[in-house]
Design a protein around this motif. Structure first.
Motif, mmCIF file in Angstrom:
data_model
loop_
_atom_site.group_PDB
_atom_site.id
_atom_site.type_symbol
_atom_site.label_atom_id
_atom_site.label_comp_id
_atom_site.label_asym_id
_atom_site.label_seq_id
_atom_site.Cartn_x
_atom_site.Cartn_y
_atom_site.Cartn_z
ATOM 1 N N GLN A 140 -3.054 -0.684 -9.099
ATOM 2 C CA GLN A 140 -3.910 -0.342 -8.102
ATOM 3 C C GLN A 140 -5.001 -1.618 -7.980
ATOM 4 O OE1 GLN A 140 -4.818 3.495 -8.786
ATOM 5 N NE2 GLN A 140 -3.679 4.694 -7.209
ATOM 6 N N GLN A 190 1.131 4.240 -2.722
ATOM 7 C CA GLN A 190 1.035 5.770 -2.487
ATOM 8 C C GLN A 190 2.292 6.393 -2.870
ATOM 9 O OE1 GLN A 190 0.366 5.398 1.819
ATOM 10 N NE2 GLN A 190 -1.795 5.173 1.538
ATOM 11 N N LYS A 203 0.938 -1.216 -0.219
ATOM 12 C CA LYS A 203 -0.072 0.045 -0.008
ATOM 13 C C LYS A 203 0.937 1.320 -0.026
ATOM 14 C CE LYS A 203 -3.759 2.302 2.566
ATOM 15 N NZ LYS A 203 -4.628 2.196 3.885
#
Length: 223
Positions: A182, A103, A99
């Motif tokens: 994603q 980001q 994650k």
């Protein structure tokens, strides 16, 4: 030299300045200068610097054309390596990235968008995005290889991003790749990366071929 900005007898900039201008290492600059010296185009004087030799235009054009051809072939081979490596790496990133890594990719692309909107090329963010994808594959060998390819192609990528509209298109391509990552869609990430590399390769190789033709001497027609 080819267009006459640096003339016969003129001194070339220092190695450090050339390295900064072309975004390459000083080692690469030294190798390039040695090649030009062996072709008789420049003279390296110990303690004085590097100077363009007194030569005719005709004797200048032919060796420069050979340099351009060699560079185009080398860039073609590097892009072939990228096509073989980076699409599967993007697929691995879709499966393995954390994650936080996703980001970070998002942050890089936001920064690239601001850079492009301000009229700049987004070159640094372009390199950072590809490096981030490689790192998120969690394979140190892959990371080292991709970083090496990025370094070798820095000048070519900078040239492509100088073309009007290309920085925005590059950012759009990157967005498409990130969206696939994603979604954890490895196949789509791989396809998006391949499409991006093919588009950039066509642009760079085509531009170099066009430059090579424009610099080649025109044969006079006989009547």
């Amino acid at each position: 030299i080819a267009v006459g900005r640096i003339k016969s007898g003129d001194q070339l900039p220092a190695e450090r300045d050339l390295a900064e201008k072309f975004l390459v290492s000083r080692t690469s600059v030294r190798e390039a200068l040695r090649t030009l010296e062996s072709m008789g185009l420049i003279e390296i004087r110990l303690g004085e610097g590097t100077f363009v030799r007194e030569i005719s235009v005709d004797s200048l054009i032919e060796p420069l054309a050979l340099v351009i051809l060699t560079q185009r072939e080398a860039v073609g081979e590097l892009f072939e390596a990228r096509r073989l490596l980076e699409p599967p790496i993007a697929g691995l990133a879709a499966r393995r990235s954390t994650k936080n890594e996703i980001q970070e990719m998002e942050r890089i692309l936001e920064e690239q968008a601001r850079d492009v909107a301000a009229g700049r090329t987004g070159l640094a963010q372009d390199a950072a995005f590809h490096a981030a994808i490689a790192s998120s594959a969690h394979n140190r060998a892959i990371t080292r290889i991709v970083h090496a390819l990025i370094d070798l192609l820095t000048q070519s990528r900078e040239e492509s991003l100088q073309i009007p509209g290309r920085p925005r298109r590059s950012h759009q391509d990157h967005r498409r790749i990130l969206k696939a990552i994603q979604r954890r869609d490895a196949a789509s990430a791989q396809r998006a990366m391949l499409d991006h590399l093919v588009a950039v390769e066509r642009l760079i190789i085509g531009r170099q071929a066009e430059d090579g033709r424009s610099r080649s001497p025109q044969k006079k027609k006989t009547v």
